[in-house]
Design a protein around this motif. Structure first.
Motif, PDB file in Angstrom:
ATOM      1  N   VAL A 226       5.109   6.118   6.355  1.00 42.97           N
ATOM      2  CA  VAL A 226       6.140   5.117   6.087  1.00 42.97           C
ATOM      3  C   VAL A 226       7.335   5.820   5.456  1.00 42.97           C
ATOM      4  N   HIS A 227       8.464   5.805   6.132  1.00 37.94           N
ATOM      5  CA  HIS A 227       9.662   6.476   5.639  1.00 37.94           C
ATOM      6  C   HIS A 227      10.447   5.592   4.669  1.00 37.94           C
ATOM      7  N   SER A 228      10.478   4.310   4.935  1.00 41.98           N
ATOM      8  CA  SER A 228      11.171   3.377   4.046  1.00 41.98           C
ATOM      9  C   SER A 228      10.680   1.971   4.340  1.00 41.98           C
ATOM     10  N   ALA A 229      10.916   1.085   3.384  1.00 38.72           N
ATOM     11  CA  ALA A 229      10.459  -0.303   3.531  1.00 38.72           C
ATOM     12  C   ALA A 229      11.303  -1.206   2.647  1.00 38.72           C
ATOM     13  N   ILE A 230      11.305  -2.481   2.973  1.00 38.65           N
ATOM     14  CA  ILE A 230      11.997  -3.441   2.111  1.00 38.65           C
ATOM     15  C   ILE A 230      11.226  -3.567   0.801  1.00 38.65           C
TER      16      ILE A 230
ATOM     17  N   ASP B  24       3.298   7.841   0.975  1.00 39.95           N
ATOM     18  CA  ASP B  24       3.934   7.279   2.168  1.00 39.95           C
ATOM     19  C   ASP B  24       3.115   7.537   3.422  1.00 39.95           C
ATOM     20  N   VAL B  25       2.004   8.278   3.280  1.00 39.84           N
ATOM     21  CA  VAL B  25       1.116   8.542   4.409  1.00 39.84           C
ATOM     22  C   VAL B  25      -0.147   7.691   4.244  1.00 39.84           C
ATOM     23  N   LEU B  26      -0.334   6.753   5.143  1.00 38.62           N
ATOM     24  CA  LEU B  26      -1.463   5.826   5.067  1.00 38.62           C
ATOM     25  C   LEU B  26      -2.455   6.137   6.181  1.00 38.62           C
TER      26      LEU B  26
ATOM     27  N   LEU C  29       0.829  -1.203   0.000  1.00 36.33           N
ATOM     28  CA  LEU C  29       0.000   0.000   0.000  1.00 36.33           C
ATOM     29  C   LEU C  29       0.866   1.256   0.000  1.00 36.33           C
ATOM     30  N   ALA C  30       1.966   1.217   0.749  1.00 33.95           N
ATOM     31  CA  ALA C  30       2.870   2.369   0.790  1.00 33.95           C
ATOM     32  C   ALA C  30       3.581   2.563  -0.547  1.00 33.95           C
ATOM     33  N   ALA C  31       3.745   1.489  -1.307  1.00 33.14           N
ATOM     34  CA  ALA C  31       4.455   1.560  -2.586  1.00 33.14           C
ATOM     35  C   ALA C  31       3.567   2.051  -3.724  1.00 33.14           C
TER      36      ALA C  31
END
Length: 268
Positions: A163-167, A118-120, A112-114
């Motif tokens: 979400v600032h970053s994610a794999i 980045d704001v959910l 969802l963040a991708a």
């Protein structure tokens, strides 16, 4: 509290991927039911979040159109699917246990963040993940953070998570073109931003140089005027002021002396 920021654990994110190596090695020599069981164990492991290498094995792909095809679909779901996909296709998948569902929901947050923001919003996440209340949602997000798959900030006042970053998750078939398009758009945006920054720096430097030039001219004019004033004062004070002062005091003394003599004459 209204903001909760929980940073990544400092360990390398590749530590999350290493357990998959075991399942990949087992998968190379596992067929049919053994391959299916290996997939089930892989998606259930708490530290496996990417599955592309396992999914690419021929023994895994050979499960297609067999009695174990559901497990191939299960692996595809955890590789690049979401909880919503699970609900929509539950008839073609094995039934998930509670731990597997929680893991899939955490992976869904990454997807969802991708998708572009980045704001959910909490409301959106509650609906997408079929979660009954905010507290349960926040617990899931915090669990995802401590699993080192996202870095995020919870904002209870605004009711959203940033979400600032994610794999990165695995890429589904047909999504590569879409991903390339996103990367091209990102590159274009980055280049435009750099050009704008360069222009701002150039304009700032030009303005600074002009300011320094104006300051230099002002300092020169001020120094010249100050020098001229000193020279003029020196010329004016060299003789005229001294002689006029002496004349004044001399006149005063002569006047005083005259009044003294006149007074003495009258007394006689």
């Amino acid at each position: 509290y209204t903001h909760t920021h929980i940073p990544y654990n400092q360990m390398d994110l590749t530590a999350n991927y290493s357990p998959l190596t075991t399942f990949v090695e087992l998968g190379k020599n596992s067929k049919n039911l053994a391959a299916a069981k290996n997939i089930e164990r892989a998606v259930s492991h708490k530290n496996t979040f990417v599955f592309g290498e396992l999914l690419s094995l021929q023994n895994v792909q050979d499960l297609q159109s067999t009695e174990h095809t559901k497990y191939l679909s299960l692996l595809q779901l955890f590789a690049y699917g979401t909880y919503k996909d699970y609900i929509s296709n539950s008839g073609t998948l094995p039934e998930l246990n509670e731990m597997q569902i929680r893991k899939l929901k955490k992976l869904s947050i990454i997807s969802l963040a991708a998708e572009g923001t980045d704001v959910l919003k909490y409301d959106m996440l509650l609906k997408e993940l079929d979660i009954p209340d905010v507290r349960t949602l926040e617990d899931l997000i915090i669990e995802a953070i401590y699993s080192n798959i996202i870095e995020a900030t919870l904002d209870q006042k605004e009711k959203h998570v940033q979400v600032h970053s994610a794999i990165g998750r695995d890429v589904a078939p047909g999504q590569l073109g879409k991903m390339i398009k996103k990367l091209v758009n990102w590159t274009t945006t980055a280049e435009t931003l750099i050009q704008n920054m360069d222009k701002e720096i150039e304009d700032t430097m030009e303005g600074w140089n002009k300011e320094q030039e104006n300051k230099k001219k002002f300092d020169e004019k001020f120094n010249n005027a100050h020098k001229a004033a000193l020279e003029s004062k020196k010329r004016d004070g060299g003789g005229q002021d001294g002689s006029s002062n002496m004349g004044y005091y001399g006149a005063s003394r002569r006047s005083t002396g005259s009044r003294g003599r006149m007074g003495t004459g009258r007394m006689k």
